[in-house]
Design a protein around this motif. Sequence first.
Motif, PDB file in Angstrom:
ATOM      1  N   UNK A 125       0.802  -1.227   0.000  1.00 36.50           N
ATOM      2  CA  UNK A 125       0.000   0.000   0.000  1.00 36.50           C
ATOM      3  C   UNK A 125       0.829   1.270   0.000  1.00 36.50           C
ATOM      4  N   UNK A 126       2.135   1.123  -0.007  1.00 41.86           N
ATOM      5  CA  UNK A 126       3.030   2.285  -0.014  1.00 41.86           C
ATOM      6  C   UNK A 126       3.529   2.560  -1.434  1.00 41.86           C
ATOM      7  N   UNK A 127       3.741   3.812  -1.715  1.00 45.37           N
ATOM      8  CA  UNK A 127       4.356   4.226  -2.980  1.00 45.37           C
ATOM      9  C   UNK A 127       5.834   4.465  -2.727  1.00 45.37           C
ATOM     10  N   UNK A 128       6.550   3.379  -2.448  1.00 39.99           N
ATOM     11  CA  UNK A 128       7.968   3.511  -2.134  1.00 39.99           C
ATOM     12  C   UNK A 128       8.754   3.962  -3.357  1.00 39.99           C
ATOM     13  N   UNK A 129       9.736   4.770  -3.095  1.00 37.27           N
ATOM     14  CA  UNK A 129      10.611   5.310  -4.120  1.00 37.27           C
ATOM     15  C   UNK A 129      11.336   6.512  -3.538  1.00 37.27           C
ATOM     16  N   UNK A 130      12.034   7.259  -4.375  1.00 36.70           N
ATOM     17  CA  UNK A 130      12.847   8.372  -3.874  1.00 36.70           C
ATOM     18  C   UNK A 130      12.036   9.520  -3.279  1.00 36.70           C
ATOM     19  N   UNK A 131      10.739   9.599  -3.560  1.00 39.00           N
ATOM     20  CA  UNK A 131       9.924  10.694  -3.016  1.00 39.00           C
ATOM     21  C   UNK A 131       9.253  10.344  -1.695  1.00 39.00           C
ATOM     22  N   UNK A 132       9.291   9.078  -1.284  1.00 39.46           N
ATOM     23  CA  UNK A 132       8.624   8.666  -0.049  1.00 39.46           C
ATOM     24  C   UNK A 132       9.332   9.272   1.160  1.00 39.46           C
ATOM     25  N   UNK A 133       8.526   9.779   2.122  1.00 40.28           N
ATOM     26  CA  UNK A 133       9.082  10.310   3.367  1.00 40.28           C
ATOM     27  C   UNK A 133       8.199   9.903   4.536  1.00 40.28           C
ATOM     28  N   UNK A 134       8.826   9.886   5.732  1.00 39.68           N
ATOM     29  CA  UNK A 134       8.082   9.590   6.956  1.00 39.68           C
ATOM     30  C   UNK A 134       8.697  10.368   8.106  1.00 39.68           C
ATOM     31  N   UNK A 135       7.819  10.918   8.951  1.00 44.30           N
ATOM     32  CA  UNK A 135       8.213  11.510  10.224  1.00 44.30           C
ATOM     33  C   UNK A 135       7.541  10.710  11.321  1.00 44.30           C
ATOM     34  N   UNK A 136       8.298  10.371  12.357  1.00 49.64           N
ATOM     35  CA  UNK A 136       7.681   9.722  13.518  1.00 49.64           C
ATOM     36  C   UNK A 136       8.524   9.980  14.756  1.00 49.64           C
ATOM     37  N   UNK A 137       7.815  10.064  15.866  1.00 46.40           N
ATOM     38  CA  UNK A 137       8.434  10.193  17.185  1.00 46.40           C
ATOM     39  C   UNK A 137       9.383  11.386  17.295  1.00 46.40           C
ATOM     40  N   UNK A 138       9.147  12.449  16.539  1.00 46.20           N
ATOM     41  CA  UNK A 138       9.968  13.649  16.630  1.00 46.20           C
ATOM     42  C   UNK A 138      11.388  13.473  16.121  1.00 46.20           C
ATOM     43  N   UNK A 139      11.639  12.402  15.395  1.00 48.02           N
ATOM     44  CA  UNK A 139      12.992  12.141  14.892  1.00 48.02           C
ATOM     45  C   UNK A 139      13.157  12.666  13.480  1.00 48.02           C
TER      46      UNK A 139
END
Length: 173
Positions: free
Chosen positions: A71-85
């Motif tokens: 279900x993810x569009x993985x590639x060079x544009x994918x980003x994630x923020x979690x836990x303030x990191x």
Amino acid sequence: MKTKLTFLLIMIFGTIITGCKKREEAKIEVEEVKIDLLNDEFPEAKAEVMALMEELKQTIKDGNVDKLIAGHGYGPKFTEFKDGERRNGDKENEEYERGIFSNVTEVVKFEYDDMKIAVFGDVANVTLHTDFHFRFGETDAIVKDQMTLLLVKTADGWKCVHEHHSPLNKTEE
């Protein structure tokens, strides 16, 4: 003879010009539909995204990690923020999600609170509060976060290209 030839040429050019004008008149006018990306609701796309969110819930409950990852569009544009990191990319996200969701022994609760789906054509922004309760053997994990998912419509359906998770402030009980 010259008169006949001249008359014939005038008739031919006249017929061609008249035919061209008739073709121009026969053109169908297409009215341009204005799309207001900020205010239009896109109800069909919104329903598709809602169905995807319900499918995601069932995918987690079923423990189908491969379907979750798909279900993810993985590639060079994918980003994630979690836990303030610092920001993660596709590889870090996949490794994290496979590690977590492969080890869930029971999904006690998996609910979305205050979900809002905003569609902007082929892009959708889903904001919600999580109300998740997972069991990892004897250990419980309760996740009450603010979450944002940025989705893009592709030939293979809606794909998540950005995730943002932040702790939800605790309220007094």
